[in-house]
Each structure stands twice: as structure tokens, then as C-alpha cells.
Design a protein around this motif. Structure first.
Motif: not given
Length: 815
Positions: A350-378
Motif C-alpha cells: 500500500g505505498f500510495n505512489s511513493v513505492g520506489i522512493q520508500s522501498a529501500g528504507g521500508a525493506g531495511m526497516a522491516l528486515a531489521q524488525w523481523m531480525q530483532d523482534g522489535e522495531k528498529p525505531f519509531d
């Protein structure tokens, strides 16, 4: 025949740029057995036809951090993978055609500096110098971000996919997820079908829904709510224009248009005010690199304005008229994180037409969240847990999506309310407030009285960055609460009943404060994470030996309930959402006790009902529960009454109060009052990455009780000392207004930004809250500096305080 493993650590569903980014970042963290399944071909849904604009500045610091990460990553991907991403830092210009838009841009520029983004405010002549083809008629100014860029969306996704494969991930095209198996709150595996007729099952530890337009459908398969709706998105690409050279990306939001130069052609795209939802009956299974039918009539107003704005378009032939679907969410923020309904289903969609500019950071944040079991930041802005169950309703999504696409380029005025899909959740008191001039806003679907119009005044918003129509109304409402009595409806706040033989032990585990209190005691507390960050900010009332009531903000009720459920462990207790069962009326002000004594025979004295206690009362002809607590810094009670008796309770209070000067108040008043008292606003002043001690809430944490989540982090911080402090600021000039994200300057240097802001009508100026670095400093040293706040490019002197500027000793709430 397709040959896939029978077991995986994670299955990612969807091979657009976001799914590829998640696979890339998980493999980069060393995950093995990562499987990405794409039903057709990589990028064939939305990614392939995206415009590829890559901007850094977003609405909050962390969203900006993720966008900056994306553009930095895309600049390095080609060297890593050998796949040309087409990434170019061409810069971007956004222009203003109205005074309101210019103020918005100037405020964004100030915010950008606080977030560490390079930005310039530029004059119309400077706009023309950087974009010579532009007709400057009506242009009042603009902002220029030199490091913004553009790229080739498909190749960015393919580069991420190749990077994932290089680290061992399996990226498989032409395989559809046909079914999901689950046990309780966990997915156990996926059934897949290949286009070649093969089919099998993969057992997995978790899945990630990166299905884009299909995200809602895949969510239903997994038992999770992923509210998004596909909408038609239009752009044209011109024929090659002679002499056209590299240009910055140009946005003209007042004309709903953006322009991108690529290979000597211009791409003109639109975010029209009324959009066209698509795929209401479902997206065809055969969809692959498909286009939607042209609708030139719909696009024509945008094109007419564009030809005037960029005259060379009049002579340029149209090479491509494109109409393709993209997915939009109810609030224009994407969905990221662990789905509330399941314990191993993750979402990035659901990236509301900003998927390209968001994908790199979103993928990084989600992967870290999955790795640690908690959000890397807010990540509260995009956390899927913010979505309410009703928002998955298809009719709701169609109505709301018709508006939200256009809001991307609308004026982002403070307090702007959505106009579509309204009136869904109403307090039992709604009609009573409506006939008395209430002007409603929406939060989590609830219609809430934000302010009250005077007789003869138009009961609606007239948006502005300056003083809006309700400014004086709110001042009068606040004066009533500070000097007499105000009454407002708090029914929308979440109410969670925790009950069972081990309810006390469970809440002592998840809350920082001590829950071993007498029946009737109200405790202010936080749910902390392992880092001492704040996951929730609540009050907890002990109703009986085995039952407690947790009151949460309306917007975070589901997230807070989910946090509790995931930390229940073996405790014998149940959690019940009772939000709709009780209405809540707040009676606040120095004469609140007088009003309560007029409507109830119960004793409201300090001896019987001190601050922080609740009691069962008679109210009029009915019954209620009076909680002596306050979010506005005054003597007062929150009256909890069953929904069936709510109207009677209101009528009883209103009739008794009219002769005392009782005034109806709204949520805007509450926000002004709480910031004068320096009460924290969850999601702004306090989040999961803000340490409870640095937020100034150490008084609410009791480390002498048995172990609780975050206890060790609190003890460590007490030993090592604070790195930053949350301060309250008051502008010396009473005219400027503060909202949030305005830069804080200490002795002339930017050191942070405001986490929240509102006007302090009683204190006589705009009030803000914000964190300031303080490593190795005493409180006196921090306060000895000179502070200023940057308001749309103008520095305004500010008084700073660590204690509340209003009633610092809380004598009024305890009166």
C-alpha cells in the motif's frame, strides 16, 4: 516442472520493488531459506509503470530517514549487482502558486534542515533559472532539494532481486500462492501453483505480504486486515523534445502535476483531486504489465494547466498516454510491520505512489524488525497496527480512496479532516453535541467534537496555516476549563478490560508502574520495550481484585491490545475490548466538584475521592463510575457510564451546569490544555524509541517491583545518565503558531525539532515540546542556553522549561 523447497524460514509474497527489497535486506542480514514467490513476472503489477521519483523529505524524521536510505542504496546498487538502476541525482523543485502553499513549503524546508536534508528556499527568479521552460506566472517561490533523484523502477527492483539471489535467496517467478495453512495465530505454510501445472506446499516460519494491489486479498487469505484500494493513476510521456537537457524533477502541487525529464522527453503525471478507484470486483488473475483504458476527459484539466505552465508541451507530441493502477491506503501512509491478528504474518504494502522512493528504507526497516523482534525505531506512522478492523470494508476503501490519492498534492493544512467515508463510529452523545454546534473531526473512524461553533457561526473548518476559524472558540473553551467548568466527550478513547486470577501479575510484567494497588486506584503508566522505549501511554484503574481497566488513545487501541496479547505468556488472564460499552464525559475545571455534587449524592471530597482514585456513583437517575484524573491539568473527573445511560448522564450534567456557566469543549481545547501542562502526547512526544527517563516520566516507573519489560534498560540509563531531555518551549512572540517538527536552535545551532506544538491560550503564546541533547550536562546547564524555534524560516526566541509552565506543582488537579 517448477522445483521449490519444501521448507523456508520466510516466504515473501509479491515480486514488486518492495518484495525484492525485503528479500534483499533479509539476505543481507544473513538469513537463509528466504523464498520470494511472484505470481507472474517481477515488477509486473505496479512497479514497472511507476514514475521513479526519489525524494528524501517526508512528513516525519523517521520517514525521511527511510527515504534518504533509499536514495543512498539506489546509488550503490549498480556497483554491487551490475544492474543499471538509472539512478540520477537531478534534484527536485516544488513551487507554490498560493500564499498557503508557500508557507507549507517554507515550513517543510525548515523541517528538512532539522532532519539533516539539504534544502534551499528559492525565489521565482531562482526557480526560472533552474527550470527555464517554466511559465512563472503566479509562482510565488519554491524549494529545491539538490540530492533528490529519479531512477528506473523496474531495474531498481531487478537489482534488489539479483542482490538477494547473490546472497542465497530464492526468487521464483510464475508461481502463485493458492492457499495458506495456519494453526491458531500462526501461519504454518503456503500452497503454491506454478504456471507449468506443478503444485506443492512450503512449510515456513513466517510470511511477508508484499502483494501490492493484491495485498488486501492476500491479507484475507492469511486472516489479517490490510486495507488498501487500487486506483487509476495517469501520466503522459511526450515525444522527444529538441534541445531538452537534464532537468530537476518538478512538482506543481497547486495544479496537481509533476514533471520528470527522461531521455529528452517529459513525463507529466497527475494526482487529481477526485480519483478513480479500480478493481472493485477483484483484480484479474491474468493481470501482468497491463494498462487500463485511457480516460482523456479525466486527465484533460491537468493537461490544459500543464500546457500553460510549460508552454513547450503545446508543440510536443504525446508518445504515451498511460493509465495504470496503484494501491492507496485510508490515510496515505503505507502498511509495514507485524499484522495484529497473527504472530508471524508481516506486511509491506500500500505505498500510495511513493513505492520506489520508500522501498529501500521500508525493506531495511522491516528486515531489521523481523531480525530483532522489535522495531528498529519509531514506525508508528506506517505500522499496520494503526489500521482499524472496519477499514478493511471494501465500500469504505472505495469511498476513501476516491479522496486520498488527491490529498497527496492537496494543501496539507494543520487539522485537515478527511471528507469521505465519514460518520461511521459515533459516541452515544453525538446527536447531543451536534445540535449544540459541535464541529467534528475523525480519529480511528470515531467522530469527535474538535470544537464548538458559536450561535450564528459557520460550524465547519476554514483551513489555513494561520489562525483558523476555531482559534477564538478554543480560547474560550480553555478559559472555561481554567476558570470555571468545561465538559467534553472522551468516549472514543480505547478501553481494555484485563481480568483473571493473574491479571495483577500480568500487568506488573508489562507496565512500568506498580499494579499491586488497592481497588479503585488509578495508575498512570507506560508499556516499555526492552530498550526502555515507550510502546504505550495509558492509565490503569483497578476495578476489583481480579479486574483492571486500561484506557488508551483512540488511535492506538488495537496496537496496545496487540502488545498485551503478545506478552501475555502463561498468565491466566483475558483481554476484552470494551470501548463501545461505555461513554466517557470529562468534567474539568475549578468548579468541577460543585457540578458533581449537584448531580450526585456521592462524596467527591479529597478525603473520600482523592486524585488518582475511582468510585461508583449515582448520577441523576442512573449509575456511573467517576475517575478523578485529568489530561488538562485541572480538578476534574472522567465519568464512565454505560452506553445505554449516556444520554441521560449528559442531560443531567448539562441541565445542572447551565446555571453555573458550564461550557462544551472539544479535542482542540484538550490538546492546548495538555501542552500547557507539558503532558506528553503519545506518538509525538513519546514513542517506542524515546526512553522513558529521557521523556521525563521516571516518576511513573517503579524499579523496586519484580522484573518487568524494560526494567534493565531503566536501571542502565540511571547509571549512565541521560543523552537528551524533553523540554517545554513557549514562544516570546504571541503571533506565530507551532504544530510539530519545527527546528529547535540552541545558541544558534539546530539541535532537534519539536515533537508537538499547540497554542497556549492561557500562557499567551505557542507552546512546543521537543528533545534536546544533554550528554554530561546538568539540567541547569541545559536551561542556561538561549533557545529559538524556526517557524517557516523565521527564528523566534523561546523560553525553555523542564517543569510544566502551567501549575508546575500540580496543585490545581489535587485541589
Amino acid at each position: 516442472m517448477t522445483d521449490l523447497p519444501t521448507q523456508a524460514r520466510v516466504v515473501i509474497i509479491g515480486g514488486g520493488v518492495v518484495g525484492c527489497s525485503v528479500a534483499y535486506h533479509l539476505s543481507k542480514l544473513g538469513w537463509q531459506d528466504v523464498v520470494l514467490l511472484e505470481r507472474k513476472q517481477l515488477t509486473s503489477g505496479t512497479t514497472w509503470h511507476a514514475a521513479g521519483l526519489i525524494a528524501q523529505l517526508r512528513a516525519t524524521a523517521n520517514m525521511t530517514k527511510l527515504a534518504k536510505y533509499s536514495q543512498e542504496l539506489y546509488g550503490e546498487l549498480e556497483g554491487e549487482t551490475g544492474v543499471a538502476t538509472g539512478f540520477k541525482r537531478v534534484g527536485s523543485i516544488t513551487v507554490a502558486l498560493t500564499e498557503a502553499r508557500r508557507e507549507e513549503l517554507w515550513r517543510q524546508a525548515a523541517m528538512a534542515r532539522a532532519f539533516g536534508v539539504e534544502v534551499e528556499e528559492i525565489t521565482p527568479d531562482e526557480v526560472g533559472a533552474r527550470y527555464a521552460h517554466l511559465n512563472l506566472d503566479g509562482v510565488l517561490g519554491g524549494v529545491y532539494l539538490p540530492k533528490d533523484g529519479q531512477g528506473d523502477p523496474s531495474n531498481i527492483a531487478l537489482a534488489l532481486a539479483k542482490g538477494a539471489r547473490q546472497r542465497g535467496a530464492l526468487v521464483q517467478e510464475r508461481v502463485k500462492v493458492a492457499g495458506i495453512t495456519r494453526q491458531g495465530r500462526r501461519i504454518t505454510g503456503v500452497d503454491w501453483q506454478g504456471e507449468d501445472g506443478s503444485a506443492a506446499h512450503i512449510t515456513c516460519d513466517m510470511i511477508v505480504n508484499c502483494a501490492g494491489m493484491w495485498g488486501h486479498q492476500v491479507g484475507r487469505m492469511t486472516g489479517t486486515n490490510v486495507p488498501l484500494q487500487a486506483c487509476e493513476h495517469f501520466y503522459i510521456v511526450t515525444e522527444a523534445i529538441k534541445g531538452l537537457s537534464r532537468l530537476p524533477v518538478l512538482r506543481v502541487p497547486d495544479e496537481c502535476a509533476y514533471y520528470k525529464e527522461d531521455a529528452g522527453k517529459i513525463l507529466l503525471g497527475a494526482f487529481e483531486p477526485v480519483s478513480k478507484p479500480w478493481g472493485m470486483a477483484g483484480i484479474p488473475d491474468s493481470f501482468e504489465f497491463d494498462q487500463l483504458p485511457e480516460d482523456f476527459d479525466h486527465f484533460e484539466p491537468i493537461l490544459e494547466a500543464a500546457v500553460k505552465r510549460m508552454p513547450m508541451l503545446a508543440d510536443a507530441g504525446i508518445h504515451t498516454f498511460f493509465n495504470g493502477p496503484e494501491s492507496f491506503t485510508p490515510d496515505d501512509a503505507y502498511h509495514l510491520g507485524l499484522a495484529p491478528e497473527m504472530d508471524n504474518v508481516w506486511v509491506a504494502a500500500g505505498f500510495n505512489s511513493v513505492g520506489i522512493q520508500s522501498a529501500g528504507g521500508a525493506g531495511m526497516a522491516l528486515a531489521q524488525w523481523m531480525q530483532d523482534g522489535e522495531k528498529p525505531f519509531d514506525l508508528g506512522d506506517v505500522d499496520i497496527a494503526r489500521m482499524q478492523p472496519f477499514q478493511g470494508n471494501k465500500r469504505y476503501l472505495v469511498e476513501r480512496a476516491t479522496e486520498t490519492l488527491g490529498l497527496l498534492y492537496a494543501d496539507h493544512f494543520p487539522f485537515r479532516q478527511k471528507a469521505s467515508a465519514r460518520g461511521l463510529r459515533r459516541s452515544p452523545l453525538h446527536a447531543h453535541l451536534d445540535v449544540r454546534g459541535a464541529v467534528f473531526g475523525e480519529t480511528a473512524g470515531w467522530e469527535r467534537a474538535n470544537w464548538f461553533a458559536r450561535p450564528g457561526q459557520t460550524a465547519e473548518y476554514a483551513y489555513s496555516w494561520k489562525r483558523q476559524t476555531f482559534f477564538d472558540n478554543v480560547a474560550q473553551e480553555l478559559a472555561a476549563v481554567r476558570n470555571n467548568i468545561g465538559l467534553y466527550d472522551m468516549t472514543s478513547f480505547g478501553k481494555l478490560r484485563v481480568e483473571g486470577p493473574e491479571a495483577e501479575a500480568f500487568l506488573n510484567h508489562v507496565c512500568g508502574a506498580d499494579m499491586s494497588v488497592p481497588v479503585g486506584k488509578i495508575v498512570y503508566t507506560q508499556f516499555l520495550n526492552a530498550r526502555g522505549g515507550i510502546e504505550a501511554d495509558v492509565t490503569v484503574t483497578r476495578l476489583s481484585e481480579t479486574a483492571y481497566l486500561i484506557v488508551t488513545p483512540a488511535a492506538t487501541r488495537l496496537a496496545d491490545e496487540t502488545w498485551l496479547r503478545r506478552h501475555m505468556g502463561a498468565h491466566r488472564a483475558v483481554i476484552i475490548d470494551v470501548t463501545a460499552g461505555e461513554a466517557v464525559l470529562a468534567v474539568m475545571g475549578p468548579n468541577a466538584r460543585k457540578l458533581m455534587q449537584a448531580v450526585s449524592p456521592n462524596d467527591f471530597s479529597n478525603a473520600t475521592n482523592p486524585f488518582g482514585t475511582a468510585q461508583e456513583i449515582e448520577l441523576g437517575l442512573g449509575l456511573a463510575r467517576a475517575h478523578r484524573v485529568s489530561y488538562v491539568g485541572e480538578l476534574g473527573w472522567e465519568i464512565y457510564v454505560s452506553a445505554d445511560m449516556a444520554a441521560h448522564a449528559f442531560e443531567t450534567l448539562w441541565q445542572a451546569g447551565e446555571g453555573m456557566g458550564l461550557k462544551l469543549c472539544g479535542m482542540h481545547m484538550m490538546d492546548c490544555a495538555r501542552i500547557e501542562k507539558a503532558f506528553r502526547h503519545f506518538g509525538h512526544d513519546i514513542t517506542c524509541e524515546d526512553h522513558v527517563l529521557e521523556a521525563g516520566l521516571g516518576f511513573a516507573v517503579k524499579t523496586d517491583k519484580p522484573a518487568f519489560i524494560g526494567r534493565d534498560a531503566v536501571l542502565r540509563k540511571r547509571e549512565t545518565g541521560l543523552e537528551r531531555r524533553l523540554l517545554q518551549f513557549r514562544l516570546s512572540d504571541p503571533e506565530p503558531l507551532l504544530y510539530h517538527n519545527e527546528p529547535i536552535l540552541r545558541d544558534g545551532q539546530i539541535v532537534g525539532y519539536l515533537s508537538s506544538g499547540a497554542y497556549g491560550h492561557h500562557l499567551g503564546g505557542a507552546i512546543g515540546m521537543g528533545y534536546v541533547p544533554c550528554t554530561g550536562e546538568t539540567a541547569q546547564q541545559v536551561l542556561a542556553s538561549a533557545y529559538e524555534i524556526d517557524v517557516a524560516g523565521t527564528r523566534v526566541r523561546a523560553e525553555a522549561s523542564m517543569k510544566p509552565m502551567y501549575d508546575p506543582k500540580s496543585e490545581r488537579v489535587r485541589a
